[in-house]
Design an enzyme around this catalytic site. Structure first.
Site, PDB file in Angstrom:
ATOM      1  CG  MET A 144     -53.407  -0.331 -14.114  1.00  0.00           C
ATOM      2  SD  MET A 144     -51.953   0.418 -12.813  1.00  0.00           S
ATOM      3  CE  MET A 144     -52.480  -0.664 -11.366  1.00  0.00           C
ATOM      4  NE  ARG A 145     -53.183  -7.672 -20.213  1.00  0.00           N
ATOM      5  CZ  ARG A 145     -52.837  -6.888 -21.156  1.00  0.00           C
ATOM      6  NH1 ARG A 145     -52.500  -5.716 -22.017  1.00  0.00           N
ATOM      7  NH2 ARG A 145     -54.345  -6.671 -21.439  1.00  0.00           N
ATOM      8  CB  ALA A 146     -46.723  -4.983 -15.868  1.00  0.00           C
TER       9      ALA A 146
END
Length: 679
Positions: free
Chosen positions: A274-276
């Site tokens: 989910m970092r993007a």
């Protein structure tokens, strides 16, 4: 201190400038990785950014730059009494490639900690960079454990030092900027993901722009202060714009429709985790603030995707970062709010894309490679149509004419090939070595600064002297001579030098495709184990160094793909050329041990006594203790066993293409000298 080159005087490089400025507006974006060839103003732009950063107010005398309004409660120099802060310029701290772990995170005075129970802490570069810029040039050459520490601190906003039960924590929030030249090797995909944004830079091919670059640089070199004064107005305007964008940032609205576009884009491009999504949301918000708007638009999301996603699409070391812009536009259109189709509620897009050429802001769309680029094996990884049996290119048919390069077969997971003994080379994952990280195997007196304390050995050394030293309290009286350094064993990276037979005996398309697939598999293994690689090929009448030893494994894969075949088999020339390469590399980096991988069917032709000459060349490598393995490419029902003979001359072992696979029944691990010692 020398006068830095003005940020606004940089010609072109809009994407580089925009990536840096967005992080200056919102450090939460997560930093920027600048990829590009040498001489493209990467370092110049980063150093120039510091002059644009707002001044910071710090607690007087605090070595960790605490904010007087909200000081860090865990600051090692705290607690801080209420006092007026002092203002200073934001720092730019540079992390050298050869820095130690203690230089990065700081060091504890172990002697005082053991004898007095005092946390005497010497801050490192992470503390110096707090509330400023931390710049890592050639980040791809930084040791992996240092990169891990660096990125962990950047993600958590704090640095932790744990040493023999003594713990120190301090705040470490900084703008992280890394620069790298991909020709010198790539970062692991896992580390690429930790950088918020990435930009690709290249020298302009426009003549007028190149002339202007030279003109400005010469003017700056002649009179740095005068040149900077001429750009002072533009610098001041850009500094004010950064401050205004920072002030506007908390008021920027990130609507549900925009969030849906962000999530749909990340899902469509199959990025991991989910970092993007989070980075895209923060980047789009910063873009809106930079453009002076209080609402994020679809154009902001598109620009954020071009900055935040390309490096997260890289799935293996032979893929280039990139994004399919047509697919991006289609995804944004499909995920866009339906009620915006009439254009009633949708804000007008910023025609400048958030940039301002006069203000030096940048804002162009980054040039991207093809988003769905596959490893360099062909269009889909499949081999091309094969030559029919009986044709000149069919298996088993040798030809002296040069054949066109063929695509490699699908790579596979290989067995572990290691160098015997215990080395002391660069940290990696191949062969056993004495390293700073790994399992503790013993203790010794420190040579230089103590880095890893062996507590039990230190106490044992100090215990017999306690009465003579007048010990009266509970604390242990420890002297510097008592300290013991822990010796540790881990893994090192090696120099894997490939010597590939490209002669006519290897020219059959199916056979050469399998050979290239095997070498590509070994290259992938070398990438994962942090090796340097080199490539020597031999065909016709001579051998050549197709790729000097480098950390860029994907460069070796590219050279392999374009490798033509045909002609005689000068095996001895290939081995002697490899000997020359290894001799030079031993002088350059004596601690990195080599592993010679010869890919051949063992045949030798051309010149007087080619077989005997190849044998003498093999014994030359054996006399110098070079670990070696021969990948036997001989096929067919009748096998001459020439590769096995070559392996015995080299003092190594031979494995067939089938035995090279990790899932073969021949065993899981091959020591490259086991057969040689048995012989």
């Amino acid at each position: 201190m020398s006068t830095p080159y003005p940020f606004t005087a940089i010609v072109g490089q809009d994407d580089l400038r925009l990536g840096l400025l967005l992080n200056a507006v919102s450090p939460a974006v997560g930093g920027v990785l600048v990829r590009g060839e040498k001489g493209t103003a990467k370092s110049t732009a980063v150093r120039a950014l510091a002059a644009l950063m707002p001044e910071v107010s710090v607690v007087p005398g605090c070595r960790f730059s605490c904010d007087p309004v909200s000081p860090d409660p865990a600051c090692p120099d705290g607690p801080h009494a209420e006092a007026a802060g002092v203002s200073r310029a934001a720092r730019t701290v540079e992390l050298p490639v050869g820095a130690s772990e203690d230089r990065l995170v700081g060091a504890l005075d172990i002697e005082r900690a053991l004898s007095e129970g005092v946390k005497a802490f010497e801050p490192g570069l992470l503390a110096d960079a707090h509330r400023g810029i931390l710049y890592v040039d050639e980040v791809n050459l930084l040791h992996d454990h240092l990169v891990d520490l660096l990125l962990d601190a950047a993600a958590m906003g704090a640095s932790y030092v744990e040493r023999e039960g003594v713990s120190v924590r301090h705040a470490a929030r900084f703008l992280l900027v890394g620069t790298m030249n991909p020709e010198e090797g790539e970062l692991r995909p896992q580390l690429l993901d930790r950088f918020g944004l990435t930009v690709e830079v290249a020298a302009s091919r426009d003549t007028d722009e190149r002339v202007e670059v030279v003109r400005r640089r010469l003017a700056y070199d002649d009179d740095p202060e005068g040149f900077a004064a001429r750009w002072a107005g533009e610098e001041s305007a850009l500094r004010e714009r950064i401050a205004a964008a920072r002030a506007l940032l908390p008021r920027v609205v990130l609507g549900d429709g925009v969030l849906r576009q962000i999530a749909a884009t990340c899902a469509a491009f199959e990025v991991d985790g989910m970092r993007a999504d989070i980075v895209m949301a923060r980047t789009a918000t910063a873009l809106a603030a930079w453009a002076g708007r209080e609402e994020v638009t679809a154009d902001d999301v598109r620009q954020a995707a071009l900055l935040a996603l390309p490096h997260r699409r890289r799935r293996n070391p032979f893929d280039a970062p990139g994004l399919d812009e047509d697919k991006l536009d289609q995804t944004l259109d499909e995920a866009g709010p339906q009620e915006d189709n009439d254009g009633d509620d949708r804000p007008d897009p910023d025609p400048d894309g958030g940039g301002d050429d006069d203000g030096g802001g940048g804002g162009g769309v980054p040039p991207q490679a093809d988003g769905d680029r596959t490893p360099p094996r062909g269009e889909s990884g499949d081999t091309p149509s094969q030559a029919p049996e009986g044709s000149p290119d069919a298996p088993g048919r040798s030809t002296g004419a040069e054949q066109q390069p063929v695509a490699s077969a699908e790579p596979f997971r290989t067995k572990t090939l290691s160098v015997p003994g215990l080395g002391e080379g660069a940290a990696g994952r191949r062969s056993r070595a004495r390293t700073e990280h790994g399992r503790t195997t013993g203790a010794r007196r420190p040579q230089g600064a103590l880095t890893k304390l062996h507590l039990a050995a230190t106490v044992q050394a100090a215990a017999p002297h306690q009465r003579a030293r007048g010990r009266s309290g509970r604390g242990l009286v420890v002297r510097r001579d008592d300290l013991r350094q822990a010796t540790r064993e881990g893994r090192e990276g090696n120099l894997v030098l490939f010597v590939v037979d490209a002669s006519g005996s290897m020219a059959a398309r199916q056979r050469m495709s399998a050979v290239k697939g095997a070498v590509l598999s070994l290259l992938l293994d070398a990438y994962q184990r942090r090796d340097k690689v080199g490539l020597v090929t031999f065909r016709g009448r001579e051998a050549e160094v197709a790729l000097p030893p480098t950390s860029s494994v994907d460069a070796a894969a590219s050279r392999l793909e374009s490798l033509p075949t045909g002609g005689r088999t000068p095996l001895a020339a290939g081995l002697l050329k490899a000997h020359d390469v290894l001799r030079v590399e031993r002088l350059r980096d004596p601690s990195r041990r080599p592993l010679l991988v010869v890919v051949t069917d063992g045949r030798a032709t051309g010149g007087p006594e080619p077989v005997a000459l190849a044998g003498r060349a093999g014994r030359l490598h054996r006399s110098e203790g070079t670990a070696s393995v021969v990948v036997d490419c001989e096929s067919g029902y009748v096998r001459l066993g020439l590769a096995g003979e070559l392996a015995r001359e080299l003092g190594g072992t031979a494995v067939t293409l089938d035995e090279l696979r990790a899932d073969s029944i021949a065993g899981l691990v091959k020591d490259v000298t086991a057969a040689g010692r048995a012989a």
